[in-house]
Design a protein around this motif. Structure first.
Motif, PDB file in Angstrom:
ATOM      1  N   GLY A  32       0.726  -1.276   0.029  1.00  0.00           N
ATOM      2  CA  GLY A  32      -0.122  -0.088  -0.037  1.00  0.00           C
ATOM      3  C   GLY A  32       0.928   1.323   0.035  1.00  0.00           C
ATOM      4  O   GLY A  32       0.428   2.215  -0.672  1.00  0.00           O
ATOM      5  N   ALA A  33       2.130   1.143   0.757  1.00  0.00           N
ATOM      6  CA  ALA A  33       2.886   2.312   0.541  1.00  0.00           C
ATOM      7  C   ALA A  33       3.519   2.583  -0.626  1.00  0.00           C
ATOM      8  O   ALA A  33       3.539   3.779  -1.188  1.00  0.00           O
ATOM      9  CB  ALA A  33       4.055   2.115   1.637  1.00  0.00           C
ATOM     10  N   THR A  34       3.733   1.525  -1.394  1.00  0.00           N
ATOM     11  CA  THR A  34       4.270   1.610  -2.876  1.00  0.00           C
ATOM     12  C   THR A  34       3.335   2.122  -3.639  1.00  0.00           C
ATOM     13  O   THR A  34       3.583   3.235  -4.301  1.00  0.00           O
ATOM     14  CB  THR A  34       4.702   0.073  -3.225  1.00  0.00           C
ATOM     15  N   ILE A  35       1.915   1.720  -3.512  1.00  0.00           N
ATOM     16  CA  ILE A  35       0.822   2.286  -4.277  1.00  0.00           C
ATOM     17  C   ILE A  35       0.810   3.753  -4.002  1.00  0.00           C
ATOM     18  O   ILE A  35       0.523   4.527  -5.054  1.00  0.00           O
ATOM     19  CB  ILE A  35      -0.373   1.450  -4.229  1.00  0.00           C
ATOM     20  N   ALA A  36       0.562   4.107  -2.785  1.00  0.00           N
ATOM     21  CA  ALA A  36       0.618   5.610  -2.563  1.00  0.00           C
ATOM     22  C   ALA A  36       1.793   6.346  -3.022  1.00  0.00           C
ATOM     23  O   ALA A  36       1.512   7.325  -3.648  1.00  0.00           O
ATOM     24  CB  ALA A  36       0.551   5.848  -0.801  1.00  0.00           C
ATOM     25  N   CYS A  43       0.693  14.346  -5.404  1.00  0.00           N
ATOM     26  CA  CYS A  43      -0.394  15.576  -4.987  1.00  0.00           C
ATOM     27  C   CYS A  43      -0.511  15.505  -3.495  1.00  0.00           C
ATOM     28  O   CYS A  43      -0.528  16.553  -2.561  1.00  0.00           O
ATOM     29  CB  CYS A  43      -1.759  15.460  -5.471  1.00  0.00           C
ATOM     30  N   HIS A  44      -0.391  14.374  -2.912  1.00  0.00           N
ATOM     31  CA  HIS A  44      -0.725  14.076  -1.343  1.00  0.00           C
ATOM     32  C   HIS A  44       0.619  13.980  -0.780  1.00  0.00           C
ATOM     33  O   HIS A  44       1.392  13.214  -1.330  1.00  0.00           O
ATOM     34  CB  HIS A  44      -1.658  12.838  -1.203  1.00  0.00           C
ATOM     35  N   ALA A  45       0.865  14.340   0.451  1.00  0.00           N
ATOM     36  CA  ALA A  45       1.616  13.785   1.551  1.00  0.00           C
ATOM     37  C   ALA A  45       1.355  12.471   1.821  1.00  0.00           C
ATOM     38  O   ALA A  45       0.128  12.196   2.353  1.00  0.00           O
ATOM     39  CB  ALA A  45       1.805  14.834   2.693  1.00  0.00           C
ATOM     40  N   ALA A  55      -1.934  22.099  -2.539  1.00  0.00           N
ATOM     41  CA  ALA A  55      -2.340  22.427  -1.333  1.00  0.00           C
ATOM     42  C   ALA A  55      -3.656  21.704  -0.972  1.00  0.00           C
ATOM     43  O   ALA A  55      -3.930  21.605   0.340  1.00  0.00           O
ATOM     44  CB  ALA A  55      -2.355  23.967  -1.334  1.00  0.00           C
ATOM     45  N   GLU A  56      -4.630  21.586  -1.843  1.00  0.00           N
ATOM     46  CA  GLU A  56      -5.956  21.206  -2.046  1.00  0.00           C
ATOM     47  C   GLU A  56      -6.101  19.779  -1.413  1.00  0.00           C
ATOM     48  O   GLU A  56      -7.013  19.306  -1.112  1.00  0.00           O
ATOM     49  CB  GLU A  56      -6.758  21.302  -3.294  1.00  0.00           C
ATOM     50  N   ALA A  57      -4.787  18.947  -1.820  1.00  0.00           N
ATOM     51  CA  ALA A  57      -4.813  17.607  -1.660  1.00  0.00           C
ATOM     52  C   ALA A  57      -4.626  17.120  -0.125  1.00  0.00           C
ATOM     53  O   ALA A  57      -3.402  17.684   0.440  1.00  0.00           O
ATOM     54  CB  ALA A  57      -3.717  16.874  -2.276  1.00  0.00           C
ATOM     55  N   PRO A  58      -5.335  16.517   0.647  1.00  0.00           N
ATOM     56  CA  PRO A  58      -4.999  16.495   2.310  1.00  0.00           C
ATOM     57  C   PRO A  58      -4.036  15.428   2.254  1.00  0.00           C
ATOM     58  O   PRO A  58      -4.116  14.412   1.641  1.00  0.00           O
ATOM     59  CB  PRO A  58      -6.598  15.830   2.616  1.00  0.00           C
ATOM     60  N   PRO A  59      -3.264  15.629   3.347  1.00  0.00           N
ATOM     61  CA  PRO A  59      -2.165  14.602   3.770  1.00  0.00           C
ATOM     62  C   PRO A  59      -3.008  13.270   4.192  1.00  0.00           C
ATOM     63  O   PRO A  59      -4.013  13.304   4.715  1.00  0.00           O
ATOM     64  CB  PRO A  59      -1.329  15.106   4.786  1.00  0.00           C
ATOM     65  N   PHE A  60      -2.405  11.850   3.835  1.00  0.00           N
ATOM     66  CA  PHE A  60      -2.805  10.722   3.842  1.00  0.00           C
ATOM     67  C   PHE A  60      -2.907  10.491   5.623  1.00  0.00           C
ATOM     68  O   PHE A  60      -3.803   9.921   5.991  1.00  0.00           O
ATOM     69  CB  PHE A  60      -2.210   9.807   3.174  1.00  0.00           C
ATOM     70  N   ALA A 102      -4.467  -0.582   4.302  1.00  0.00           N
ATOM     71  CA  ALA A 102      -3.674  -1.386   5.389  1.00  0.00           C
ATOM     72  C   ALA A 102      -2.539  -0.114   5.445  1.00  0.00           C
ATOM     73  O   ALA A 102      -2.252   0.231   6.705  1.00  0.00           O
ATOM     74  CB  ALA A 102      -3.010  -2.716   4.854  1.00  0.00           C
ATOM     75  N   TYR A 103      -2.130   0.391   4.555  1.00  0.00           N
ATOM     76  CA  TYR A 103      -1.106   1.357   4.718  1.00  0.00           C
ATOM     77  C   TYR A 103      -1.604   2.716   5.187  1.00  0.00           C
ATOM     78  O   TYR A 103      -1.083   3.238   6.280  1.00  0.00           O
ATOM     79  CB  TYR A 103      -0.451   1.753   3.456  1.00  0.00           C
ATOM     80  N   LEU A 104      -2.995   3.073   5.011  1.00  0.00           N
ATOM     81  CA  LEU A 104      -3.502   4.254   5.555  1.00  0.00           C
ATOM     82  C   LEU A 104      -3.783   4.134   7.018  1.00  0.00           C
ATOM     83  O   LEU A 104      -3.607   4.948   7.938  1.00  0.00           O
ATOM     84  CB  LEU A 104      -4.883   4.536   4.692  1.00  0.00           C
TER      85      LEU A 104
END
Length: 109
Positions: A32-36, A43-45, A55-60, A102-104
């Motif tokens: 999942g971390a690799t997918i992220a 765009c996302h942290a 900026a509009e993309a919320p951090p995971f 699972a990563y989130l």
């Protein structure tokens, strides 16, 4: 004694300071971390620290504050769409969706 207390405090907080990749993840969460990193980090942290490049993309690491990440499986498999034009629609197969979830979940700790 003060040095001992300070060392204990630093060592106990070390896992929270390390990026998720440096901590032990099970195989599904690692996938999942690799997918992220591959599909979302533009765009996302996607880690425990740092701001999102967009900026509009919320951090995971904050998604669990908006909704239970365990409920995202269907949306990830059917295709995530949002109200802003910069978010591409994408679909994950069910195994990929569960790996990302699972990563989130590791980011909630």
């Amino acid at each position: 004694m003060r040095a001992s207390i300070l060392a204990t405090l630093l060592l106990s907080s070390l896992p929270a300071l390390l990026p998720v990749a440096a901590q032990a993840l099970d195989a599904r969460a690692q996938r999942g971390a690799t997918i992220a990193r591959t599909h979302c980090a533009r765009c996302h942290a996607v880690g425990r620290v740092g701001g999102s490049p967009l900026a509009e993309a919320p951090p995971f690491r904050l998604l669990h504050r908006r909704y239970p990440v365990s409920d995202l499986g269907e949306a990830l498999a059917e295709g995530i769409t949002t109200g802003h034009p910069t978010m591409p629609e994408f679909r994950l197969d069910p195994d990929e969706a569960q790996a990302l979830i699972a990563y989130l979940a590791t980011l909630e700790r």
